[in-house]
Write a protein that holds these residues in place. Structure first.
Motif, PDB file in Angstrom:
ATOM      1  N   LEU A  23      49.958   9.928  40.079  1.00 20.58           N
ATOM      2  CA  LEU A  23      50.862  10.348  41.145  1.00 20.58           C
ATOM      3  C   LEU A  23      51.000  11.862  41.201  1.00 20.58           C
ATOM      4  O   LEU A  23      50.992  12.458  42.287  1.00 20.58           O
ATOM      5  CB  LEU A  23      52.242   9.707  40.940  1.00 20.58           C
ATOM      6  N   VAL A  24      51.129  12.498  40.050  1.00 19.98           N
ATOM      7  CA  VAL A  24      51.255  13.963  40.015  1.00 19.98           C
ATOM      8  C   VAL A  24      50.019  14.612  40.616  1.00 19.98           C
ATOM      9  O   VAL A  24      50.111  15.562  41.413  1.00 19.98           O
ATOM     10  CB  VAL A  24      51.481  14.451  38.567  1.00 19.98           C
ATOM     11  N   ARG A  25      48.850  14.081  40.275  1.00 20.86           N
ATOM     12  CA  ARG A  25      47.611  14.635  40.821  1.00 20.86           C
ATOM     13  C   ARG A  25      47.544  14.433  42.333  1.00 20.86           C
ATOM     14  O   ARG A  25      47.169  15.360  43.081  1.00 20.86           O
ATOM     15  CB  ARG A  25      46.417  13.972  40.132  1.00 20.86           C
ATOM     16  N   ASP A  26      47.919  13.245  42.803  1.00 24.03           N
ATOM     17  CA  ASP A  26      47.884  12.981  44.246  1.00 24.03           C
ATOM     18  C   ASP A  26      48.894  13.845  44.999  1.00 24.03           C
ATOM     19  O   ASP A  26      48.591  14.368  46.080  1.00 24.03           O
ATOM     20  CB  ASP A  26      48.180  11.498  44.511  1.00 24.03           C
ATOM     21  N   VAL A  27      50.091  13.991  44.433  1.00 28.68           N
ATOM     22  CA  VAL A  27      51.114  14.807  45.093  1.00 28.68           C
ATOM     23  C   VAL A  27      50.660  16.246  45.197  1.00 28.68           C
ATOM     24  O   VAL A  27      50.821  16.895  46.249  1.00 28.68           O
ATOM     25  CB  VAL A  27      52.452  14.699  44.331  1.00 28.68           C
ATOM     26  N   ARG A  28      50.078  16.779  44.151  1.00 30.39           N
ATOM     27  CA  ARG A  28      49.627  18.175  44.189  1.00 30.39           C
ATOM     28  C   ARG A  28      48.519  18.374  45.216  1.00 30.39           C
ATOM     29  O   ARG A  28      48.495  19.392  45.923  1.00 30.39           O
ATOM     30  CB  ARG A  28      49.150  18.597  42.803  1.00 30.39           C
ATOM     31  N   SER A  29      47.619  17.409  45.316  1.00 27.69           N
ATOM     32  CA  SER A  29      46.542  17.536  46.303  1.00 27.69           C
ATOM     33  C   SER A  29      47.100  17.480  47.724  1.00 27.69           C
ATOM     34  O   SER A  29      46.650  18.220  48.610  1.00 27.69           O
ATOM     35  CB  SER A  29      45.497  16.433  46.100  1.00 27.69           C
ATOM     36  N   LEU A  30      48.113  16.637  47.933  1.00 25.86           N
ATOM     37  CA  LEU A  30      48.724  16.561  49.266  1.00 25.86           C
ATOM     38  C   LEU A  30      49.526  17.813  49.589  1.00 25.86           C
ATOM     39  O   LEU A  30      49.581  18.241  50.754  1.00 25.86           O
ATOM     40  CB  LEU A  30      49.619  15.325  49.364  1.00 25.86           C
ATOM     41  N   VAL A  31      50.151  18.407  48.589  1.00 19.70           N
ATOM     42  CA  VAL A  31      50.867  19.673  48.805  1.00 19.70           C
ATOM     43  C   VAL A  31      49.888  20.753  49.257  1.00 19.70           C
ATOM     44  O   VAL A  31      50.166  21.520  50.194  1.00 19.70           O
ATOM     45  CB  VAL A  31      51.608  20.102  47.525  1.00 19.70           C
ATOM     46  N   GLU A  32      48.730  20.806  48.605  1.00 19.33           N
ATOM     47  CA  GLU A  32      47.721  21.789  49.005  1.00 19.33           C
ATOM     48  C   GLU A  32      47.237  21.527  50.429  1.00 19.33           C
ATOM     49  O   GLU A  32      47.039  22.464  51.212  1.00 19.33           O
ATOM     50  CB  GLU A  32      46.537  21.750  48.025  1.00 19.33           C
ATOM     51  N   HIS A  33      47.047  20.255  50.763  1.00 23.54           N
ATOM     52  CA  HIS A  33      46.584  19.922  52.115  1.00 23.54           C
ATOM     53  C   HIS A  33      47.651  20.243  53.153  1.00 23.54           C
ATOM     54  O   HIS A  33      47.337  20.748  54.243  1.00 23.54           O
ATOM     55  CB  HIS A  33      46.219  18.439  52.182  1.00 23.54           C
ATOM     56  N   ALA A  34      48.920  19.981  52.830  1.00 27.91           N
ATOM     57  CA  ALA A  34      50.009  20.308  53.756  1.00 27.91           C
ATOM     58  C   ALA A  34      50.100  21.817  53.966  1.00 27.91           C
ATOM     59  O   ALA A  34      50.323  22.292  55.092  1.00 27.91           O
ATOM     60  CB  ALA A  34      51.332  19.764  53.218  1.00 27.91           C
ATOM     61  N   ASN A  35      49.896  22.594  52.892  1.00 29.28           N
ATOM     62  CA  ASN A  35      49.901  24.056  53.030  1.00 29.28           C
ATOM     63  C   ASN A  35      48.741  24.523  53.898  1.00 29.28           C
ATOM     64  O   ASN A  35      48.888  25.453  54.704  1.00 29.28           O
ATOM     65  CB  ASN A  35      49.820  24.706  51.649  1.00 29.28           C
TER      66      ASN A  35
END
Length: 327
Positions: free
Chosen positions: A230-242
């Motif tokens: 989950l932490v890995r997925d959340v971080r990747s989505l944060v980067e994509h949202a940015n």
């Protein structure tokens, strides 16, 4: 409204309304939607845990959103909802994780919740433990956010194509203005959604960090691997949202630049027209004066000469502007 989920004989059992104390204690997941005081009291009495009020859920300081009382974890974050109906927003949702039960308190319905409940109907083993329910629910929320960001990326692609087609295409001014207006509205919605999605991801990241620090107590060993995923997925989505936010800013600047160029062209046209009409206006003003001694008024060619002079003085500035490349 209370929805109490439990497993009996390998099947999921959903109890709604106001379950008994025994039914509440047997539940693995208790979902409180717009709970009444009676429903809150029933849960608190059955599980001996304090359910946060709506006012407490709205507090923004970290110590009020993520804390521990005994072995119970209280986790609150804002979550995006309403994308399917077009009236989206953010709502605070609290997760109370005890050794036997997960309690969720919410005042809106993100789509991940009914979707996860439907998955539990097909796979009751997802309700095996309260920490497993919470982590699998987080997985559903992350999947939903990924779908939303993917859809937003598609909307942005279409907005980009539409804006540059409007800039290059041979459209009428009103059609081009309408197209650029639609693009601006789309970009505004994209920015709002990505901002709220980023807020949800930030809240999830804080919850996972807090739970990760308490995982030896709160999370069973077989579920601890889910936290890392989950932490890995959340971080990747944060980067994509940015990335989507940066792209939306770029497109917004581009559209505003196109609109500025259009406005400059209109202003330039009016400027050329006004400058071209100044000499003819001057000539017409001179020969419109009522002086007694104006020899040109008695000439046979006075009138056509004045008309021709006004035409020439109007055309010459236009030719000059074209030679300079200003038109």
């Amino acid at each position: 409204m209370i929805q109490a989920y439990s497993i009996e004989n390998g099947h999921m059992v959903l109890r709604e309304g106001l379950p008994t104390e025994a039914e509440l204690r047997a539940a693995v997941w208790i979902d409180l939607l717009h709970p009444t005081m009676a429903e809150e009291h029933a849960v608190q009495t059955a599980l001996r845990v304090e359910v946060p009020t709506r006012e407490e859920m709205q507090e923004i300081e970290s110590s009020s959103r993520l804390y521990k009382e005994g072995d119970d974890l209280f986790l609150t974050a804002n979550f995006l909802y309403g994308m399917d109906v077009g009236e989206f927003g953010s709502t605070a949702i609290t997760f109370v994780l005890t050794n036997t039960t997960l309690i969720t308190v919410r005042y809106a319905t993100p789509k991940a919740f009914p979707t996860f409940a439907a998955r539990c109907q097909k796979a009751p083993m997802m309700l095996h433990s309260p920490d497993g329910v919470m982590l699998h629910l987080f997985e559903q929320i992350v999947d939903r956010l990924a779908d939303i960001l993917e859809r937003i990326g598609g909307d942005m692609d279409r907005a980009s194509t539409k804006s540059f087609q409007a800039a290059r295409g041979d459209m009428k001014v009103n059609q081009r203005s309408a197209a650029l207006k639609d693009v601006l509205i789309t970009l505004g919605q994209v920015g709002e959604v990505t901002t709220r999605a980023s807020e949800t991801l930030l809240g999830l990241n804080r919850i996972l960090t807090f739970v990760g620090a308490e995982k030896s107590i709160a999370i069973r060993k077989e579920n601890q691997g889910i936290i890392k995923t989950l932490v890995r997925d959340v971080r990747s989505l944060v980067e994509h949202a940015n990335f989507l936010n940066s792209r939306a800013t770029f497109l917004l600047d581009a559209v505003l630049g196109i609109i500025n160029v259009e406005q400059n062209g209109i202003i330039k046209t009016f400027t050329v027209v006004s400058v071209a009409l100044m000499p003819p206006t001057l000539i017409a003003s001179v020969y419109g004066m009522n002086f007694q001694h104006m020899p040109e008024l008695e000439w046979m060619i006075g009138y056509p000469l004045a008309i021709g002079l006004m035409i020439c003085t109007g055309v010459l500035p236009v030719l000059y502007f074209k030679q300079k490349g200003w038109l």
